[in-house]
Design a protein around this motif. Structure first.
Motif, PDB file in Angstrom:
ATOM      1  N   VAL A   1       0.857  -1.187   0.000  1.00  0.00           N
ATOM      2  CA  VAL A   1       0.000   0.000   0.000  1.00  0.00           C
ATOM      3  C   VAL A   1       0.896   1.242   0.000  1.00  0.00           C
ATOM      4  O   VAL A   1       1.649   1.466   0.944  1.00  0.00           O
ATOM      5  CB  VAL A   1      -0.938   0.034   1.222  1.00  0.00           C
ATOM      6  CG1 VAL A   1      -1.812   1.291   1.190  1.00  0.00           C
ATOM      7  CG2 VAL A   1      -1.805  -1.219   1.268  1.00  0.00           C
ATOM      8  N   ALA A   2       0.834   2.020  -1.067  1.00  0.00           N
ATOM      9  CA  ALA A   2       1.645   3.234  -1.182  1.00  0.00           C
ATOM     10  C   ALA A   2       0.732   4.444  -1.258  1.00  0.00           C
ATOM     11  O   ALA A   2      -0.383   4.365  -1.778  1.00  0.00           O
ATOM     12  CB  ALA A   2       2.549   3.176  -2.412  1.00  0.00           C
TER      13      ALA A   2
ATOM     14  N   HIS B   1      13.052  -2.066  -1.341  1.00  0.00           N
ATOM     15  CA  HIS B   1      13.356  -3.305  -2.056  1.00  0.00           C
ATOM     16  C   HIS B   1      14.842  -3.638  -2.042  1.00  0.00           C
ATOM     17  O   HIS B   1      15.266  -4.614  -2.664  1.00  0.00           O
ATOM     18  CB  HIS B   1      12.874  -3.196  -3.505  1.00  0.00           C
ATOM     19  CG  HIS B   1      11.394  -3.023  -3.621  1.00  0.00           C
ATOM     20  ND1 HIS B   1      10.498  -4.063  -3.455  1.00  0.00           N
ATOM     21  CD2 HIS B   1      10.635  -1.924  -3.860  1.00  0.00           C
ATOM     22  CE1 HIS B   1       9.265  -3.609  -3.597  1.00  0.00           C
ATOM     23  NE2 HIS B   1       9.321  -2.322  -3.839  1.00  0.00           N
ATOM     24  N   SER B   2      15.631  -2.830  -1.346  1.00  0.00           N
ATOM     25  CA  SER B   2      17.078  -3.077  -1.296  1.00  0.00           C
ATOM     26  C   SER B   2      17.381  -4.276  -0.403  1.00  0.00           C
ATOM     27  O   SER B   2      16.851  -4.404   0.695  1.00  0.00           O
ATOM     28  CB  SER B   2      17.800  -1.834  -0.768  1.00  0.00           C
ATOM     29  OG  SER B   2      19.182  -2.065  -0.685  1.00  0.00           O
TER      30      SER B   2
ATOM     31  N   ARG C   1       7.369   8.276  -7.263  1.00  0.00           N
ATOM     32  CA  ARG C   1       8.080   7.745  -6.099  1.00  0.00           C
ATOM     33  C   ARG C   1       7.234   6.687  -5.389  1.00  0.00           C
ATOM     34  O   ARG C   1       7.742   5.641  -4.966  1.00  0.00           O
ATOM     35  CB  ARG C   1       8.452   8.866  -5.135  1.00  0.00           C
ATOM     36  CG  ARG C   1       9.239   8.385  -3.918  1.00  0.00           C
ATOM     37  CD  ARG C   1       9.826   9.543  -3.155  1.00  0.00           C
ATOM     38  NE  ARG C   1       8.833  10.544  -2.838  1.00  0.00           N
ATOM     39  CZ  ARG C   1       9.116  11.830  -2.566  1.00  0.00           C
ATOM     40  NH1 ARG C   1      10.365  12.245  -2.593  1.00  0.00           N
ATOM     41  NH2 ARG C   1       8.157  12.675  -2.275  1.00  0.00           N
ATOM     42  N   ALA C   2       5.926   6.937  -5.274  1.00  0.00           N
ATOM     43  CA  ALA C   2       5.035   5.935  -4.666  1.00  0.00           C
ATOM     44  C   ALA C   2       5.009   4.665  -5.505  1.00  0.00           C
ATOM     45  O   ALA C   2       5.013   3.559  -4.971  1.00  0.00           O
ATOM     46  CB  ALA C   2       3.631   6.516  -4.516  1.00  0.00           C
TER      47      ALA C   2
ATOM     48  N   GLU D   1       6.435  -0.366  -5.801  1.00  0.00           N
ATOM     49  CA  GLU D   1       5.744  -1.514  -6.410  1.00  0.00           C
ATOM     50  C   GLU D   1       4.465  -1.860  -5.649  1.00  0.00           C
ATOM     51  O   GLU D   1       4.246  -3.009  -5.237  1.00  0.00           O
ATOM     52  CB  GLU D   1       6.666  -2.748  -6.466  1.00  0.00           C
ATOM     53  CG  GLU D   1       7.992  -2.521  -7.159  1.00  0.00           C
ATOM     54  CD  GLU D   1       7.877  -2.389  -8.672  1.00  0.00           C
ATOM     55  OE1 GLU D   1       6.762  -2.556  -9.208  1.00  0.00           O
ATOM     56  OE2 GLU D   1       8.904  -2.094  -9.306  1.00  0.00           O
ATOM     57  N   PRO D   2       3.591  -0.877  -5.454  1.00  0.00           N
ATOM     58  CA  PRO D   2       2.382  -1.148  -4.659  1.00  0.00           C
ATOM     59  C   PRO D   2       1.370  -1.988  -5.413  1.00  0.00           C
ATOM     60  O   PRO D   2       1.359  -2.050  -6.640  1.00  0.00           O
ATOM     61  CB  PRO D   2       1.829   0.263  -4.417  1.00  0.00           C
ATOM     62  CG  PRO D   2       2.247   1.026  -5.638  1.00  0.00           C
ATOM     63  CD  PRO D   2       3.619   0.501  -5.963  1.00  0.00           C
ATOM     64  N   ARG D   3       0.515  -2.610  -4.636  1.00  0.00           N
ATOM     65  CA  ARG D   3      -0.653  -3.291  -5.193  1.00  0.00           C
ATOM     66  C   ARG D   3      -1.887  -2.407  -5.072  1.00  0.00           C
ATOM     67  O   ARG D   3      -2.844  -2.563  -5.831  1.00  0.00           O
ATOM     68  CB  ARG D   3      -0.860  -4.632  -4.490  1.00  0.00           C
ATOM     69  CG  ARG D   3       0.288  -5.604  -4.750  1.00  0.00           C
ATOM     70  CD  ARG D   3       0.044  -6.963  -4.131  1.00  0.00           C
ATOM     71  NE  ARG D   3       0.136  -6.923  -2.679  1.00  0.00           N
ATOM     72  CZ  ARG D   3      -0.141  -7.949  -1.893  1.00  0.00           C
ATOM     73  NH1 ARG D   3      -0.559  -9.081  -2.416  1.00  0.00           N
ATOM     74  NH2 ARG D   3      -0.007  -7.857  -0.582  1.00  0.00           N
ATOM     75  N   VAL D   4      -1.860  -1.506  -4.093  1.00  0.00           N
ATOM     76  CA  VAL D   4      -2.922  -0.512  -3.926  1.00  0.00           C
ATOM     77  C   VAL D   4      -2.253   0.851  -3.788  1.00  0.00           C
ATOM     78  O   VAL D   4      -1.344   1.025  -2.974  1.00  0.00           O
ATOM     79  CB  VAL D   4      -3.789  -0.794  -2.683  1.00  0.00           C
ATOM     80  CG1 VAL D   4      -4.844   0.304  -2.511  1.00  0.00           C
ATOM     81  CG2 VAL D   4      -4.448  -2.159  -2.784  1.00  0.00           C
TER      82      VAL D   4
END
Length: 262
Positions: free
Chosen positions: A84-85, A109-110, A167-168, A172-175
């Motif tokens: 969620v972003a 994600h790092s 940036r959001a 890699e958000p799903r929502v």
């Protein structure tokens, strides 16, 4: 394209601040892959709802679920990690380049670790290169590719707002929670941002929950609309159903006579 995102469910959420009820039993469902708009007059509770969904505010009661996962009591960084972003009404920063800002979105994600990155170990260098390539892809998708190495401070207002969006997306958000994404933009900028939201939704296969006062944009983009007034849901349905609802006309869009005159 990503797999279909999970359903976002808000059930009977109530938030109180010092005796004031900001949200009163609010419920809504964001269907997988849809654009769902949350509208209402100033003070209706829209930003409070977004704060609950992103973990910035704890509700007094009610639940928020993303698929089978309960988000209600999770910290913001854990909610973000689950997909969620959020963007904010106001531009958060004008520091650095577009690439710098998008790389901040890749930080979650790092996997290389601080020491490996500081020592420029091969795996850290390779990971950094991959993240930068993904950030460039997101810049392309959001219309920022030609500004990728430009300072954010030199961009137009509309482009700076799109940096927030990009940036959001780098998380890699799903929502994706969009808080007034076209506020302050001129007509051309609003049209371009609306097109970007369409492309993002289709290209990345995510769901969008949108707070916006631009009713033209809401009516063009949204599959479903939920209307808040004084912290309560007063209407829900398709854009066409909502714009004809008597309670919505009274509370937000004006009386039927005023709408016809407009």
């Amino acid at each position: 394209m990503n797999d279909s995102p999970p359903e976002l469910q808000v059930r009977d959420v109530t938030v109180r601040f010092a005796g004031l009820t900001a949200l009163d039993g609010v419920g809504l469902t964001v269907a997988p892959g849809s654009v769902h708009a949350l509208i209402g007059p100033n003070g209706a509770g829209k930003s409070t709802c977004f704060n609950v969904l992103s973990g910035l505010t704890r509700p007094a009661s009610g639940t928020v679920r993303l698929g089978g996962t309960d988000l209600t009591r999770l910290a913001p960084h854990r909610i973000a990690a689950l997909g969620v972003a959020r963007t904010f009404q106001n531009i958060v920063t004008t520091e650095g380049t577009v690439a710098d800002n998008l790389m901040l979105g890749r930080h979650a994600h790092s996997r290389a670790g601080f020491a490996a990155s500081a020592l420029r170990l091969p795996r850290a260098v390779r990971e950094q290169r991959e993240h930068r390539a993904r950030a460039r892809e997101i810049a392309e998708l959001t219309g920022l590719a030609r500004h990728f190495d430009s300072p954010v401070a030199l961009l137009s207002y509309g482009d700076r707002k799109r940096v927030e969006l990009a940036r959001a997306l780098c998380l890699e958000p799903r929502v994706l929670l969009l808080d007034e994404p076209v506020a302050g933009m001129n007509a051309a900028e609003r049209a371009r941002t609306a097109e970007v939201v369409r492309e993002v939704r289709a290209g990345l296969g995510l769901s969008v929950l949108l707070v916006e006062h631009d009713m033209g944009l809401v009516m063009r983009l949204a599959d479903e609309v939920t209307v808040l007034d004084f912290g309560r849901v007063i209407a829900h349905g398709t854009p066409d159903e909502v714009r004809r609802d008597p309670e919505v006309l009274r509370a937000y869009l004006g009386t039927p006579g005023e709408e016809d005159a407009a």
